[in-house]
Design a protein around this motif. Structure first.
Motif, mmCIF file in Angstrom:
data_model
loop_
_atom_site.group_PDB
_atom_site.id
_atom_site.type_symbol
_atom_site.label_atom_id
_atom_site.label_comp_id
_atom_site.label_asym_id
_atom_site.label_seq_id
_atom_site.Cartn_x
_atom_site.Cartn_y
_atom_site.Cartn_z
ATOM 1 N N MET A 117 13.004 -51.762 -28.087
ATOM 2 C CA MET A 117 13.819 -51.499 -26.895
ATOM 3 C C MET A 117 13.235 -50.356 -26.078
ATOM 4 O O MET A 117 13.146 -50.433 -24.847
ATOM 5 C CB MET A 117 15.265 -51.163 -27.300
ATOM 6 N N VAL A 118 12.839 -49.289 -26.781
ATOM 7 C CA VAL A 118 12.250 -48.150 -26.069
ATOM 8 C C VAL A 118 10.940 -48.571 -25.420
ATOM 9 O O VAL A 118 10.672 -48.243 -24.250
ATOM 10 C CB VAL A 118 12.053 -46.953 -27.030
ATOM 11 N N SER A 119 10.118 -49.316 -26.181
ATOM 12 C CA SER A 119 8.842 -49.782 -25.622
ATOM 13 C C SER A 119 9.088 -50.689 -24.422
ATOM 14 O O SER A 119 8.427 -50.568 -23.381
ATOM 15 C CB SER A 119 8.036 -50.543 -26.668
ATOM 16 N N SER A 120 10.030 -51.605 -24.572
ATOM 17 C CA SER A 120 10.345 -52.529 -23.484
ATOM 18 C C SER A 120 10.851 -51.762 -22.272
ATOM 19 O O SER A 120 10.443 -52.036 -21.133
ATOM 20 C CB SER A 120 11.390 -53.529 -23.958
ATOM 21 N N SER A 121 11.721 -50.801 -22.531
ATOM 22 C CA SER A 121 12.234 -49.986 -21.423
ATOM 23 C C SER A 121 11.110 -49.188 -20.784
ATOM 24 O O SER A 121 11.036 -49.072 -19.549
ATOM 25 C CB SER A 121 13.322 -49.030 -21.918
ATOM 26 N N ALA A 122 10.220 -48.640 -21.639
ATOM 27 C CA ALA A 122 9.092 -47.862 -21.105
ATOM 28 C C ALA A 122 8.171 -48.766 -20.299
ATOM 29 O O ALA A 122 7.693 -48.383 -19.212
ATOM 30 C CB ALA A 122 8.332 -47.191 -22.240
ATOM 31 N N ILE A 123 7.930 -49.972 -20.813
ATOM 32 C CA ILE A 123 7.062 -50.916 -20.088
ATOM 33 C C ILE A 123 7.710 -51.309 -18.772
ATOM 34 O O ILE A 123 7.059 -51.328 -17.717
ATOM 35 C CB ILE A 123 6.757 -52.148 -20.964
ATOM 36 N N ASP A 124 9.020 -51.624 -18.846
ATOM 37 C CA ASP A 124 9.727 -51.988 -17.612
ATOM 38 C C ASP A 124 9.680 -50.840 -16.606
ATOM 39 O O ASP A 124 9.464 -51.051 -15.396
ATOM 40 C CB ASP A 124 11.182 -52.359 -17.907
ATOM 41 N N LEU A 125 9.867 -49.633 -17.097
ATOM 42 C CA LEU A 125 9.822 -48.466 -16.221
ATOM 43 C C LEU A 125 8.425 -48.281 -15.644
ATOM 44 O O LEU A 125 8.265 -48.010 -14.441
ATOM 45 C CB LEU A 125 10.256 -47.212 -16.990
ATOM 46 N N ALA A 126 7.409 -48.465 -16.506
ATOM 47 C CA ALA A 126 6.026 -48.318 -16.038
ATOM 48 C C ALA A 126 5.707 -49.387 -15.001
ATOM 49 O O ALA A 126 5.057 -49.109 -13.979
ATOM 50 C CB ALA A 126 5.067 -48.407 -17.218
ATOM 51 N N ILE A 127 6.167 -50.608 -15.248
ATOM 52 C CA ILE A 127 5.909 -51.695 -14.293
ATOM 53 C C ILE A 127 6.616 -51.403 -12.971
ATOM 54 O O ILE A 127 6.039 -51.559 -11.888
ATOM 55 C CB ILE A 127 6.344 -53.055 -14.884
#
Length: 164
Positions: A117-127
């Motif tokens: 979830m954190v990775s996904s959120s971080a990826i979504d935020l980075a994107i």
């Protein structure tokens, strides 16, 4: 003749009558029969006493055997209880071990889910951040160059190596 004489004559006549009717023999016979009956009763009592002692000895032996059997049963029951307790303890330890393992697996799964979830959120935020930055700073010519570069053979081979 005096009274003493007549008393003596009466006594002699009485004794003569007793002998004539065989009263002393009858008395002796009755006394002998009674003595025999008493002797027989004493013999019977002695026999009954010996029999009672034999029965008592038999019951004492049976009591000792029953006591021994009871001790064996108690010992077997104690052994059975100890084995049941040991088995229950082993099962309880195994249950706790399995529950701990399951809890550890759930914790590991929760950690992995949290990391995803954190990775996904971080990826979504980075994107999202990259979109915003690219949208601000990228013009159409530069976008075409980047697309061509991404589709070039070198970039595709790099992607393949990273994916494998």
């Amino acid at each position: 003749m005096s009274d003493t004489f007549w008393a003596f004559v009466g006594l002699v006549l009485f004794l003569a009558l007793l002998v004539y009717f065989q009263i002393p023999q009858k008395i002796i016979h009755h006394l002998d029969a009674r003595a025999k009956r008493i002797k027989d009763e004493l013999d019977e009592a002695l026999r009954l006493r010996e029999e009672a002692q034999e029965i008592l000895a038999e019951y004492q032996r049976k009591h000792a055997e029953a006591e021994k059997d009871a001790q064996e049963i108690i010992a077997a029951a104690k052994h059975e209880v100890e084995s049941v307790i040991a088995e229950a303890r082993t099962k309880a330890e195994e249950y706790v071990k399995n529950r701990n393992k399951l809890a550890e697996q759930k914790i590991a799964q929760a950690e992995a889910d949290a990391i995803r979830m954190v990775s996904s959120s971080a990826i979504d935020l980075a994107i999202s951040t990259a979109r915003v930055l690219i949208a601000k700073e990228l013009d159409s010519n530069r976008a075409d160059e980047l697309v061509k570069e991404a589709l070039s053979k070198e970039s595709l081979s790099k992607m393949k190596t990273h994916l494998n």
